[in-house]
Motif scaffolding. Structure first.
Motif, short mmCIF file in Angstrom:
data_model
loop_
_atom_site.label_atom_id
_atom_site.label_comp_id
_atom_site.label_asym_id
_atom_site.label_seq_id
_atom_site.Cartn_x
_atom_site.Cartn_y
_atom_site.Cartn_z
N GLN A 90 0.84 -1.19 0.00
CA GLN A 90 0.00 0.00 0.00
C GLN A 90 0.89 1.26 0.00
O GLN A 90 1.99 1.25 0.57
N PRO A 91 0.42 2.34 -0.64
CA PRO A 91 1.21 3.58 -0.65
C PRO A 91 1.31 4.15 0.76
O PRO A 91 0.31 4.38 1.42
N LYS A 92 2.53 4.34 1.23
CA LYS A 92 2.77 4.72 2.63
C LYS A 92 2.27 6.12 2.97
O LYS A 92 2.01 6.42 4.13
N ASN A 93 2.12 6.97 1.98
CA ASN A 93 1.74 8.36 2.25
C ASN A 93 0.26 8.63 1.97
O ASN A 93 -0.16 9.78 1.93
N GLY A 98 -6.36 -1.10 5.07
CA GLY A 98 -5.34 -1.59 5.98
C GLY A 98 -4.58 -0.51 6.72
O GLY A 98 -3.85 -0.81 7.66
N ALA A 99 -4.75 0.73 6.31
CA ALA A 99 -4.02 1.83 6.96
C ALA A 99 -4.49 2.02 8.40
O ALA A 99 -5.67 1.88 8.71
N THR A 100 -3.53 2.34 9.25
CA THR A 100 -3.84 2.83 10.59
C THR A 100 -3.68 4.33 10.50
O THR A 100 -2.61 4.83 10.15
N VAL A 101 -4.77 5.04 10.78
CA VAL A 101 -4.83 6.48 10.57
C VAL A 101 -5.00 7.18 11.91
O VAL A 101 -5.91 6.86 12.67
N SER A 102 -4.12 8.15 12.18
CA SER A 102 -4.27 9.00 13.36
C SER A 102 -5.02 10.25 12.93
O SER A 102 -4.68 10.87 11.91
N LEU A 103 -6.03 10.61 13.72
CA LEU A 103 -6.92 11.71 13.35
C LEU A 103 -7.15 12.66 14.51
O LEU A 103 -7.27 12.23 15.65
N LEU A 104 -7.24 13.94 14.18
CA LEU A 104 -7.78 14.92 15.10
C LEU A 104 -9.22 15.13 14.66
O LEU A 104 -9.47 15.50 13.50
N ILE A 140 -10.28 7.52 2.54
CA ILE A 140 -9.54 6.86 1.46
C ILE A 140 -8.98 7.90 0.49
O ILE A 140 -9.67 8.84 0.10
N SER A 141 -7.73 7.73 0.13
CA SER A 141 -6.97 8.57 -0.80
C SER A 141 -6.45 9.87 -0.18
O SER A 141 -5.75 10.63 -0.85
N LYS A 142 -6.77 10.13 1.08
CA LYS A 142 -6.26 11.34 1.73
C LYS A 142 -4.82 11.11 2.19
O LYS A 142 -4.36 9.99 2.31
N LYS A 143 -4.12 12.23 2.45
CA LYS A 143 -2.73 12.19 2.89
C LYS A 143 -2.60 12.92 4.24
O LYS A 143 -3.53 13.62 4.67
N VAL A 144 -1.44 12.79 4.87
CA VAL A 144 -1.19 13.49 6.13
C VAL A 144 -1.36 14.99 5.90
O VAL A 144 -0.87 15.55 4.92
N GLY A 145 -2.10 15.63 6.81
CA GLY A 145 -2.38 17.06 6.71
C GLY A 145 -3.72 17.36 6.07
O GLY A 145 -4.26 18.45 6.26
N ASP A 146 -4.27 16.40 5.32
CA ASP A 146 -5.59 16.60 4.69
C ASP A 146 -6.68 16.55 5.74
O ASP A 146 -6.55 15.91 6.79
N THR A 147 -7.79 17.20 5.43
CA THR A 147 -8.97 17.17 6.27
C THR A 147 -10.11 16.55 5.48
O THR A 147 -10.33 16.90 4.33
N ALA A 148 -10.81 15.63 6.10
CA ALA A 148 -11.98 15.00 5.49
C ALA A 148 -13.20 15.46 6.27
O ALA A 148 -13.14 15.66 7.48
N ILE A 149 -14.30 15.63 5.56
CA ILE A 149 -15.53 16.11 6.19
C ILE A 149 -16.61 15.04 6.07
O ILE A 149 -16.87 14.53 4.98
N LEU A 150 -17.22 14.73 7.20
CA LEU A 150 -18.33 13.79 7.22
C LEU A 150 -19.59 14.57 7.55
O LEU A 150 -19.69 15.18 8.61
N THR A 162 -3.28 13.08 10.83
CA THR A 162 -1.98 13.47 11.38
C THR A 162 -0.90 12.41 11.15
O THR A 162 0.28 12.72 11.23
N ASN A 163 -1.31 11.17 10.86
CA ASN A 163 -0.33 10.10 10.59
C ASN A 163 -1.01 8.94 9.87
O ASN A 163 -2.18 8.67 10.08
N ILE A 164 -0.22 8.28 9.02
CA ILE A 164 -0.67 7.08 8.31
C ILE A 164 0.42 6.03 8.45
O ILE A 164 1.59 6.32 8.23
#
Length: 168
Positions: A90-93, A98-104, A140-150, A162-164
């Motif tokens: 999987q692309p690391k960035n 399967g990604a473990t994602v740290s989120l604020l 999905i497809s977001k990178k570190v620093g991106d913000t997703a809105i639900l 904040t981390n992937i």
């Protein structure tokens, strides 16, 4: 023999087996290596349980055996449709399966961590969310620093990545 001559106590109900986690028709059954191994362990446990059924009550044995067989059938269907994803590829960035994602989340000061996994291994108590969940879909497809809105009706939840990382 006519059913009118069959004793009521000889009638066995077809066991009701709770369905497995929902996988929409046409959806690929993605799994991590850990998730696949857990499915195999579950199958082995059911097979062991079936082999060790007591012989003292034939009717109870038959009913329990039918229930286990029904569970095994659903489980075997899920195993045979599983598509294991190699997390090392999987692309690391980028957030992918399967990604473990740290989120604020919103204005929180501390991160929350979630892993995006298959439907059978999703367990919110273990911070594992299904790749089909609304949160996973917006990440999905977001990178570190991106913000997703639900969007939750009139409320918007913000998820800042904040981390992937990827690990089995």
């Amino acid at each position: 023999m006519s059913r009118g001559f069959v004793k009521e106590e000889d009638q066995e109900e077809i066991p009701m087996v709770p369905p497995r986690a929902d996988l929409p028709v046409g959806a690929v059954n993605y799994v991590t290596k850990n998730g696949f191994n857990k499915l195999l362990e579950e199958r082995q446990k059911l097979q062991n349980e079936k082999e060790s059924l007591p012989n003292d009550n034939e009717k109870e044995r038959r009913i329990t055996s039918n229930l286990i067989n029904a569970k095994l059938q659903l489980l075997n269907e899920r195993i045979s449709s599983a598509k294991m994803i190699n997390l090392e590829e999987q692309p690391k960035n980028e957030v992918r399966f399967g990604a473990t994602v740290s989120l604020l989340i919103d204005s929180a000061k501390t991160d929350q961590e979630f892993q995006i996994v298959g439907v059978d291994e999703a367990n919110i108590a273990e911070n594992k969310i299904s790749f089909l969940s609304p949160i996973a879909r917006i990440l999905i497809s977001k990178k570190v620093g991106d913000t997703a809105i639900l969007n939750l009706g009139k409320v918007e939840r913000l998820f800042k990545i904040t981390n992937i990382s990827y690990s089995n």
